[in-house]
Design a protein around this motif. Structure first.
Motif: not given
Length: 210
Positions: A152-167
């Motif tokens: 139910g989560f947009p995994d592919d999009f969240l990989c991009m969001v992770a790229g926007l963080t300092s992770m």
């Protein structure tokens, strides 16, 4: 061009290309179906795979990579195809390799090109829904783990969001490898069983109609 106009312009391009991709996918699927390529015992299809040799899994992995970066059809479909065509073990392996490469590319695309790129692929509503996690790295890591592990989560999009963080990339991959492989296999097998059940029901219905 201001930021909002740039977001809208890029998103429109992505939407147009997506529609074209969907239409082409449907046309190709219909053409293959009408050709009788998969009819009978599927011997024609198996012979084609054998003739391709090692190129077949490479092409499939490439398709899966592209599907993760730029989804045109539901992500579960290529996963099912992989298991059906290559068997459970190799199908899972090729699926996982393709999805992992695509996820890494998504992470680095966002890290290198930033918000302008990420917002081109989703609506403002979806972006705003997850944007507030960017400044909450510890909580985002837990949410990302849950997103990879649960449906139910947009995994592919969240990989991009992770790229926007300092992770860090190392932490991103640690979360990914701990949560993704087992759930990918389980959910694909569930879909495979469901597809088999629907196919059996359809065959019973068709035979009953005759």
């Amino acid at each position: 061009m201001d930021r909002q106009k740039a977001f809208a312009y890029n998103r429109k391009i992505v939407q147009i290309v997506t529609v074209i991709g969907i239409v082409l996918s449907i046309m190709i699927a219909l053409a293959v179906y009408r050709s009788g390529y998969f009819k009978g015992d599927g011997e024609a299809f198996r012979q084609s795979l054998e003739a391709m040799g090692g190129l077949a899994p490479i092409l499939f992995i490439l398709i899966q990579v592209i599907q993760v970066i730029y989804p045109v059809i539901p992500g579960g479909v290529p996963c099912l195809v992989g298991h059906i065509v290559f068997g459970n073990a190799l199908g899972f392996t090729y699926n996982f390799i393709g999805i992992t490469i695509g996820s890494i590319i998504n992470f680095y695309l966002a890290r290198n090109y930033g918000e302008l790129l990420v917002r081109s692929f989703v609506s403002d509503e979806q972006y705003d829904k997850y944007h507030h996690w960017i400044d909450q790295q510890d909580r985002f890591g837990k949410m990302l783990f849950a997103a990879f592990a649960l449906p139910g989560f947009p995994d592919d999009f969240l990989c991009m969001v992770a790229g926007l963080t300092s992770m860090s990339f190392k932490r991103f991959m640690g979360i990914y490898l701990l949560s993704k492989p087992l759930t990918l296999y389980i959910y694909t097998m569930i879909m495979l069983k469901g597809a088999g059940f629907l196919s059996d029901m359809l065959n019973i219905f068709v035979r009953g109609g005759h």
